[in-house]
Design an enzyme around this catalytic site. Structure first.
Site, PDB file in Angstrom:
ATOM      1  NE  ARG A 169      -4.614   1.601   1.858  1.00  0.00           N
ATOM      2  CZ  ARG A 169      -4.446   2.380   0.796  1.00  0.00           C
ATOM      3  NH1 ARG A 169      -5.349   2.338  -0.188  1.00  0.00           N
ATOM      4  NH2 ARG A 169      -3.412   3.188   0.709  1.00  0.00           N
ATOM      5  CB  CYS A 198      -0.991  -0.018   1.172  1.00  0.00           C
ATOM      6  SG  CYS A 198      -0.280   0.205   2.808  1.00  0.00           S
TER       7      CYS A 198
END
Length: 215
Positions: free
Chosen positions: A13, A7
Site C-alpha cells: 500500500r 503501512c
C-alpha cells in the site's frame, strides 16, 4: 514539501501511494518536482524487500513506476521531519504517534485526510510556495478533526497474500483517496489550473466489501 506514506510491510500500500503521488507530481510540476520529497516506510518492514509483484502491477496500470523500489523500516524521525504523514490504517497511525507524538497535527490515515479535505477551508493553500503547502494543508485538515469521529472506513485493506484483482481494487481505492489531496498539493506555482482526475480510478468496488482491514 516532504510527504510520508506508512503501512505495515512497505511492499504493497504505502509504496503504491508513494510512487503514484510522485507520478502525479511529475505530471503537474515538471522540473519543480525536485522540490518535492515523497517517501514511504513500514512499521514492520523488512529493509530492502522489493514491492509485491501484484501491487507493482496494479501501480503500473495506474501509470506509476514500481521499478527499483525497496522497503524500509519506519523510524520516528521520518514522521517528525515530514510535512504530511499518511498512514493506511488507524493502527499504523497510532504506532507512528506512539514514537513520534510531535507529528500528531500532521498525521492522518489516507481516507481520513481525504474525507477531512471535503469540508476544509482551502482558501489560499494552492497559492503557497511548494515548501509550505503540505504543512499548511495538514493544519487545515487537523482543524476539522475534532468534529469528526474515527471510523472503520478510515482504514485501507491490506492486500498482502490476496489475488491480483484484490491488489487492483486496493490500488484503485488508494488512488481515489489520494487524488483530491494531490490536486491541492501538486498545483504548479506558475499555473492556474489543477490536474483532472482520471475516471478509471473510480470504477472498481471498495475492497473493504471483501474482508475486514488488517492492521
Amino acid at each position: 514539501m516532504r510527504l510520508l506514506f506508512v503501512c505495515t510491510g512497505n511492499i504493497c500500500r504505502s509504496p503504491l501511494a508513494e510512487r503514484l503521488a510522485y507520478s502525479w507530481a511529475s505530471q503537474s510540476l515538471g522540473a519543480t518536482t525536485a522540490a518535492v520529497r515523497i517517501a514511504s516506510a513500514g512499521t514492520d518492514a523488512l529493509d530492502g524487500k522489493p514491492m509485491d509483484k501484484r501491487s507493482a502491477a496494479a501501480l503500473a496500470a495506474l501509470g506509476g513506476e514500481p521499478g527499483g523500489f525497496v522497503a524500509q523500516t519506519f523510524v520516528p524521525q521520518m514522521a517528525t521531519e515530514a510535512d504530511l504523514v499518511l498512514t493506511m490504517t488507524r493502527s499504523q497511525r497510532r504506532k507512528v504517534l506512539a514514537v513520534a507524538p510531535r507529528a500528531l497535527r500532521h498525521t492522518f490515515t489516507l481516507p481520513e485526510a481525504a474525507d477531512l479535505l471535503r469540508s476544509a477551508d482551502l482558501r489560499g493553500v494552492t497559492d503557497l510556495p511548494l515548501r509550505n503547502r503540505a504543512r499548511e494543508l495538514a493544519a487545515r485538515l487537523n482543524a476539522g478533526r475534532a468534529r469528526r469521529m474515527s471510523v472503520e472506513a478510515d482504514d485501507v485493506f491490506d492486500p498482502i497474500g490476496e489475488s491480483g484483482g484484490v491488489h487492483k481494487q486496493v490500488a484503485a481505492r488508494i488512488a481515489r483517496k489520494l487524488r483530491p489531496l494531490a490536486d491541492v498539493l501538486f498545483v504548479d506555482e506558475s499555473a492556474s489550473h489543477t490536474m483532472v482526475p482520471s475516471p478509471r480510478l473510480y470504477e472498481l468496488p471498495d475492497p473493504r466489501q471483501l474482508a475486514r482491514p488488517r492492521s
